[in-house]
Write a protein that holds these residues in place. Structure first.
Motif, PDB file in Angstrom:
ATOM      1  N   ASP A   4       0.873  -1.178  -0.140  1.00  0.00           N
ATOM      2  CA  ASP A   4       0.119   0.047  -0.147  1.00  0.00           C
ATOM      3  C   ASP A   4       0.884   1.201  -0.114  1.00  0.00           C
ATOM      4  O   ASP A   4       0.624   2.199  -0.562  1.00  0.00           O
ATOM      5  CB  ASP A   4      -0.863   0.023   1.268  1.00  0.00           C
ATOM      6  CG  ASP A   4      -2.114  -0.840   1.183  1.00  0.00           C
ATOM      7  OD1 ASP A   4      -2.408  -1.536   0.058  1.00  0.00           O
ATOM      8  OD2 ASP A   4      -2.997  -1.038   1.987  1.00  0.00           O
ATOM      9  N   ARG A  77     -10.333  -5.602  -0.420  1.00  0.00           N
ATOM     10  CA  ARG A  77      -9.159  -5.107  -1.406  1.00  0.00           C
ATOM     11  C   ARG A  77      -9.867  -4.689  -2.859  1.00  0.00           C
ATOM     12  O   ARG A  77      -8.770  -3.993  -3.326  1.00  0.00           O
ATOM     13  CB  ARG A  77      -8.326  -6.401  -1.725  1.00  0.00           C
ATOM     14  CG  ARG A  77      -7.613  -7.344  -0.482  1.00  0.00           C
ATOM     15  CD  ARG A  77      -6.798  -6.151   0.257  1.00  0.00           C
ATOM     16  NE  ARG A  77      -5.737  -5.835  -0.588  1.00  0.00           N
ATOM     17  CZ  ARG A  77      -4.632  -5.204  -0.121  1.00  0.00           C
ATOM     18  NH1 ARG A  77      -4.596  -4.471   1.011  1.00  0.00           N
ATOM     19  NH2 ARG A  77      -3.603  -4.606  -0.915  1.00  0.00           N
ATOM     20  N   ALA A  78     -11.144  -4.657  -3.016  1.00  0.00           N
ATOM     21  CA  ALA A  78     -11.401  -4.301  -4.160  1.00  0.00           C
ATOM     22  C   ALA A  78     -12.794  -3.715  -4.363  1.00  0.00           C
ATOM     23  O   ALA A  78     -13.649  -3.926  -3.332  1.00  0.00           O
ATOM     24  CB  ALA A  78     -11.414  -5.316  -5.375  1.00  0.00           C
ATOM     25  N   THR A  80     -16.232  -2.892  -7.398  1.00  0.00           N
ATOM     26  CA  THR A  80     -16.751  -2.371  -8.335  1.00  0.00           C
ATOM     27  C   THR A  80     -17.205  -1.253  -8.618  1.00  0.00           C
ATOM     28  O   THR A  80     -18.144  -0.917  -7.651  1.00  0.00           O
ATOM     29  CB  THR A  80     -17.816  -3.801  -8.809  1.00  0.00           C
ATOM     30  OG1 THR A  80     -17.276  -4.946  -8.884  1.00  0.00           O
ATOM     31  CG2 THR A  80     -18.446  -3.294 -10.321  1.00  0.00           C
ATOM     32  N   LEU A  98     -13.141  -2.882 -12.473  1.00  0.00           N
ATOM     33  CA  LEU A  98     -12.870  -3.237 -11.056  1.00  0.00           C
ATOM     34  C   LEU A  98     -11.613  -2.221 -10.502  1.00  0.00           C
ATOM     35  O   LEU A  98     -10.824  -2.217 -11.285  1.00  0.00           O
ATOM     36  CB  LEU A  98     -12.228  -4.579 -11.115  1.00  0.00           C
ATOM     37  CG  LEU A  98     -12.015  -5.308  -9.862  1.00  0.00           C
ATOM     38  CD1 LEU A  98     -13.621  -5.379  -8.971  1.00  0.00           C
ATOM     39  CD2 LEU A  98     -11.507  -6.541 -10.029  1.00  0.00           C
ATOM     40  N   ALA A  99     -11.894  -1.736  -9.428  1.00  0.00           N
ATOM     41  CA  ALA A  99     -10.846  -1.017  -8.996  1.00  0.00           C
ATOM     42  C   ALA A  99     -10.134  -1.574  -7.552  1.00  0.00           C
ATOM     43  O   ALA A  99     -10.875  -2.292  -6.776  1.00  0.00           O
ATOM     44  CB  ALA A  99     -11.556   0.619  -8.385  1.00  0.00           C
ATOM     45  N   GLN A 100      -9.029  -1.240  -7.143  1.00  0.00           N
ATOM     46  CA  GLN A 100      -8.290  -1.680  -6.122  1.00  0.00           C
ATOM     47  C   GLN A 100      -8.353  -0.585  -4.819  1.00  0.00           C
ATOM     48  O   GLN A 100      -8.084   0.404  -5.108  1.00  0.00           O
ATOM     49  CB  GLN A 100      -7.060  -2.158  -6.779  1.00  0.00           C
ATOM     50  CG  GLN A 100      -6.865  -3.125  -7.504  1.00  0.00           C
ATOM     51  CD  GLN A 100      -7.581  -4.392  -7.339  1.00  0.00           C
ATOM     52  OE1 GLN A 100      -7.287  -4.897  -6.142  1.00  0.00           O
ATOM     53  NE2 GLN A 100      -8.425  -4.851  -8.341  1.00  0.00           N
ATOM     54  N   HIS A 102      -6.573   0.542  -1.500  1.00  0.00           N
ATOM     55  CA  HIS A 102      -5.187   0.862  -1.089  1.00  0.00           C
ATOM     56  C   HIS A 102      -5.130   1.945   0.342  1.00  0.00           C
ATOM     57  O   HIS A 102      -5.110   3.201  -0.138  1.00  0.00           O
ATOM     58  CB  HIS A 102      -3.974   1.219  -2.245  1.00  0.00           C
ATOM     59  CG  HIS A 102      -3.813   0.317  -3.196  1.00  0.00           C
ATOM     60  ND1 HIS A 102      -3.491  -1.064  -3.091  1.00  0.00           N
ATOM     61  CD2 HIS A 102      -4.482   0.315  -4.353  1.00  0.00           C
ATOM     62  CE1 HIS A 102      -3.322  -1.661  -4.493  1.00  0.00           C
ATOM     63  NE2 HIS A 102      -4.145  -0.946  -5.057  1.00  0.00           N
ATOM     64  N   LEU A 106      -8.468   4.621  -3.752  1.00  0.00           N
ATOM     65  CA  LEU A 106      -9.213   3.702  -4.723  1.00  0.00           C
ATOM     66  C   LEU A 106      -8.665   3.883  -5.905  1.00  0.00           C
ATOM     67  O   LEU A 106      -8.598   5.015  -6.526  1.00  0.00           O
ATOM     68  CB  LEU A 106     -10.845   3.977  -4.719  1.00  0.00           C
ATOM     69  CG  LEU A 106     -11.622   3.126  -5.383  1.00  0.00           C
ATOM     70  CD1 LEU A 106     -11.617   1.562  -4.690  1.00  0.00           C
ATOM     71  CD2 LEU A 106     -13.193   3.526  -5.450  1.00  0.00           C
ATOM     72  N   HIS A 107      -7.963   2.818  -6.577  1.00  0.00           N
ATOM     73  CA  HIS A 107      -7.446   2.959  -7.901  1.00  0.00           C
ATOM     74  C   HIS A 107      -7.888   2.368  -9.003  1.00  0.00           C
ATOM     75  O   HIS A 107      -8.290   1.054  -8.783  1.00  0.00           O
ATOM     76  CB  HIS A 107      -5.963   2.465  -7.798  1.00  0.00           C
ATOM     77  CG  HIS A 107      -5.159   3.132  -6.712  1.00  0.00           C
ATOM     78  ND1 HIS A 107      -3.797   2.850  -6.407  1.00  0.00           N
ATOM     79  CD2 HIS A 107      -5.399   4.424  -5.955  1.00  0.00           C
ATOM     80  CE1 HIS A 107      -3.279   3.763  -5.570  1.00  0.00           C
ATOM     81  NE2 HIS A 107      -4.182   4.694  -5.196  1.00  0.00           N
ATOM     82  N   GLY A 108      -8.017   2.800 -10.127  1.00  0.00           N
ATOM     83  CA  GLY A 108      -8.441   1.856 -11.449  1.00  0.00           C
ATOM     84  C   GLY A 108      -7.936   2.568 -12.523  1.00  0.00           C
ATOM     85  O   GLY A 108      -7.546   3.512 -12.474  1.00  0.00           O
TER      86      GLY A 108
END
Length: 417
Positions: A4, A77-78, A80, A98-100, A102, A106-108
Motif C-alpha cells: 500500500d 481489497r477491491a 466494482t 474493477l478498482a483496487q 489501497h 481507490l485505484h482503477g
C-alpha cells in the motif's frame, strides 16, 4: 515498506483547497441505467463501507467537467465502480471497472489506459485525479449524492440596477425534508485567491459538506452569490486595483469594496425575511474568508435579525499586504454591536491569515465589546488551513457547541422580551 505504501499516490498540494460542489458543466455525466449499489457486508471496516454509494462532483479548471462515481460492490481489497464524466468539450463517457483499495485510496484503470485515483478525505468528500496516458490530468472533488438536502437554485430580485437592468442574485438553497419553517443559515462565500484570475468569478460557490451538517440537524442553508459572482448579475467590484489586475490592499479601494459587498448581503437578508419557510427567530449568518467578515459586520449592523454568527477563517485582505492592519481589525470591530454568540474558526497553515494575525482581529472585536469564542483547529501536515469547510469531523464538535449556545441565547432573549 508495504505494498500500500509503495503505490500510494503523490497528490498535488492544492487538493485540500478544493471544495466539493456541483460542476459548472452544461452537460451532465450519465451513468448507465443498470446501476445497482449493494449494501456492504457487515464484516467490512467502516473505512471501507464509507465508499459505498453514489458520489457527484467536478473536475478540471473552472469545474468544467461533471463527474459521477458509483461504488456498487465492495470487498476488503477491491470495488466494482462506475465512473462517468461529461463536459461541453468532450462527449459523455462512462465505464464500469474493477478498482483496487489501497489504504484510503481507490485505484482503477480505464480501457483507454487513463488511470483514476480517488482519495477519501472524510466520509462526505472524495478527491479525484484523472490521468491520461499522454500525461494530461485533471483534479476534482466529489460528495455523496445524499449530502445536504434538496438543492434548489433561485434568482433573487433586488432593487439594484446596472445599465438599466435589474440585478438578480443567484442563491443556492439546501433544504431539509419537511414543510418548515426551518431554522436557517445564510452562508457567504469568500473571494478568489488574490483576484488576478477572473475565470473563477462565474463559478457558483457552495459547500455540500456544510449544508449536510446543518440539514442533518434540521437547518436550511442558503448560499447567495454576490454581484458578478456565480450566475448573479452586475459587476464584481469588491475592492480591486484601479486596473482590476487583482484585489487591492489599499484601504481606499479595499474598504469601499467591502461596503459594496455588504449591500448584496442586505438584499439577501431582506429576501429571507419575506419567506414563510424561514424561521425568523432562528436565523444565523456565517461565511468563509471574506464571507466570514461580511457576516460579522452585517450582524453588527442588523443585530436584531440574527441568533448567531459563524465565521470560518474570516478576513478581508491578505495579512501580508502592507495595510492589512488598517483593514481587517477595522472590519472585525464592526461586528461588536452584535450581542449574540459568535464562533471564530481558524487553523494553522493558512496562507492568507496566520493565527497571530487573526487573533489581533478578534482582539479588536472583543475590545469593542464583541462576544465570541476563538478556536484554533489542528490540521494534518500539508493541509491548507484556509480551506476547512469540507472537514466536518474537524469543526463539527465545535459548531455543535456553538448551536447549543445559540439556543440558550435565543431562549434567554425571548424571555427577557
Amino acid at each position: 515498506m508495504t505494498t500500500d505504501q509503495e503505490i500510494t499516490t503523490i497528490w498535488p498540494g492544492f487538493m485540500s483547497a478544493l471544495e466539493p460542489d456541483a460542476s459548472e458543466s452544461t452537460v451532465a455525466a450519465a451513468p448507465p441505467a443498470d446501476i445497482a449499489v449493494e449494501k456492504p457486508s457487515s464484516d467490512l471496516p467502516a473505512s471501507i463501507s464509507a465508499w459505498s454509494g453514489e458520489w457527484f462532483g467536478w473536475a478540471g479548471q473552472g469545474r468544467r467537467c461533471d463527474v459521477k462515481l458509483i461504488v456498487e460492490q465492495l470487498s476488503r481489497r477491491a470495488a466494482t465502480i462506475v465512473c462517468a464524466r461529461a463536459s461541453a468539450d468532450h462527449a459523455p463517457y462512462s465505464e464500469r471497472l474493477l478498482a483496487q483499495l489501497h489504504g484510503n485510496e481507490l485505484h482503477g484503470q480505464l480501457k483507454s489506459g487513463a488511470t483514476l485515483r480517488f482519495r477519501m478525505r472524510n466520509p462526505d468528500a472524495v478527491e479525484l485525479l484523472w490521468s491520461e496516458p499522454d500525461g494530461r490530468w485533471i483534479a476534482g472533488v466529489l460528495a455523496q449524492l445524499s449530502a445536504g438536502g434538496r438543492r434548489i437554485v433561485e434568482r433573487v430580485p433586488t432593487g439594484m440596477h446596472e445599465r438599466g437592468e435589474q440585478i438578480m442574485l443567484e442563491m443556492v438553497t439546501f433544504k431539509p425534508e419537511g414543510r418548515g419553517p426551518f431554522p436557517t443559515l445564510m452562508f457567504n462565500h469568500g473571494s478568489t485567491g488574490i483576484g488576478n484570475d477572473p475565470s473563477p468569478f462565474t463559478s457558483t460557490v457552495t459547500s455540500p459538506a456544510l449544508a449536510k451538517y446543518f440539514n442533518d440537524r434540521g437547518w436550511m442553508v442558503v448560499f447567495p452569490q454576490r454581484r458578478g459572482r456565480g450566475k448573479s448579475g452586475g459587476l464584481y467590484d469588491e475592492g480591486f486595483e484601479p486596473d482590476r489586475s487583482q484585489y487591492s490592499e489599499d484601504p481606499r479601494h479595499a474598504l469601499p469594496g467591502f461596503e459594496h459587498a455588504l449591500v448584496d448581503v442586505e438584499c439577501i437578508a431582506e429576501h429571507l425575511l419575506s419567506r414563510d419557510d424561514v424561521d425568523h427567530e432562528r436565523l444565523l449568518i456565517g461565511g468563509h474568508s471574506r464571507g466570514g467578515f461580511l457576516a460579522l459586520a452585517f450582524a453588527g449592523a442588523r443585530p436584531e435579525l440574527f441568533s448567531g454568527v459563524l465565521n470560518f477563517v474570516g478576513g478581508w485582505v491578505d495579512e501580508h499586504g502592507t495595510a492589512s492592519e488598517m483593514i481587517n481589525p477595522v472590519i472585525a470591530k464592526r461586528g461588536a454591536t452584535f450581542t449574540g454568540p459568535t464562533a471564530w474558526l481558524y487553523a494553522e497553515n493558512d496562507p492568507f491569515y496566520s493565527i497571530a494575525h487573526s487573533q489581533k482581529s478578534y482582539g479588536a472585536f472583543e475590545a469593542a465589546g464583541g462576544q465570541g469564542q476563538f478556536h484554533v483547529l489542528e490540521m494534518l501536515p500539508g493541509q491548507d488551513g484556509h480551506h476547512i469547510l469540507s472537514l466536518t469531523d474537524l469543526w463539527g464538535p465545535l459548531v455543535d457547541g456553538f448551536l447549543d449556545r445559540v439556543d440558550k441565547w435565543s431562549s434567554s432573549s425571548s424571555t427577557s422580551n
